[in-house]
Design a protein around this motif. Sequence first.
Motif, PDB file in Angstrom:
ATOM      1  N   ARG A  26     -21.348  18.810  69.700  1.00 48.83           N
ATOM      2  CA  ARG A  26     -21.715  18.603  71.098  1.00 48.83           C
ATOM      3  C   ARG A  26     -22.970  17.730  71.197  1.00 48.83           C
ATOM      4  N   GLU A  27     -23.914  17.888  70.276  1.00 44.12           N
ATOM      5  CA  GLU A  27     -25.106  17.040  70.286  1.00 44.12           C
ATOM      6  C   GLU A  27     -24.741  15.584  70.030  1.00 44.12           C
ATOM      7  N   VAL A  57     -23.426  14.219  73.241  1.00 41.76           N
ATOM      8  CA  VAL A  57     -24.507  13.927  74.185  1.00 41.76           C
ATOM      9  C   VAL A  57     -25.207  12.621  73.807  1.00 41.76           C
ATOM     10  N   HIS A 101     -29.487  20.514  75.831  1.00 36.72           N
ATOM     11  CA  HIS A 101     -29.161  19.759  74.616  1.00 36.72           C
ATOM     12  C   HIS A 101     -30.222  18.692  74.342  1.00 36.72           C
ATOM     13  N   ARG A 127     -33.350  20.140  72.775  1.00 34.03           N
ATOM     14  CA  ARG A 127     -33.180  20.416  71.339  1.00 34.03           C
ATOM     15  C   ARG A 127     -33.186  19.117  70.534  1.00 34.03           C
TER      16      ARG A 127
END
Length: 214
Positions: A117-118, A121, A158, A161
């Motif tokens: 998912r990162e 993004v 996100h 992080r």
Amino acid sequence: MEGPFIRIEDTGEVVPLRPEITTVGRGRGVDIRLTDPSVSRLHAEFVRRGPYLYVVDLGLSRNGTRVNGRPIARRVLDDGDVVSFGAARGRIGGVPREEFTPEVELRRAAAPELTRREVDVLTSLCRPALSDEAFVAPATAREIADDLVVTEAAVKQHLLRLYQKFRIPEGTNRRTRLANEVVALGLVRPTPVVPPQRTGTPADQPSAAGRRAS
């Protein structure tokens, strides 16, 4: 004048550099505003780390940033270096002289481990930089949320992080710094453009009469 500064060639103006980050560009919100049309709205930034000063090209302009005539991505500066932003130029002064070789660009840290998912993004964040259009700014949290069909709050979590993983300090242009680091590390690459397949048209196909004649 104490501390590093830049003398703008066109105007002769001497601008002291901020203790941490000094932004350069044609936009209204930058620290050093240059009016030359070859300069991007957010073109580059100077970063001070202890006695050292380096310049970072933010990848927002096809005209790029050069030091002493050489294109750079990120480069440690020495007293007297000439930095070009597009066609605009300035000379650096006030940098302490040390036994340090400024010819080598700063090495970038190894890429951190990322979740799927990162990566999604980051891909969405950097998409404007990888298109054929003139890159103005990375995608906003809202644009990323729309692209990934998630909430804006989730995207912001996100991003927080990711700032920590890539050690992007707080301050202005944080998304731009993250996008610049990600592209420079090669974690996000342009998607090859596949030309549309040519479909047959009546003009391309022989007529029924022509087929019979053959």
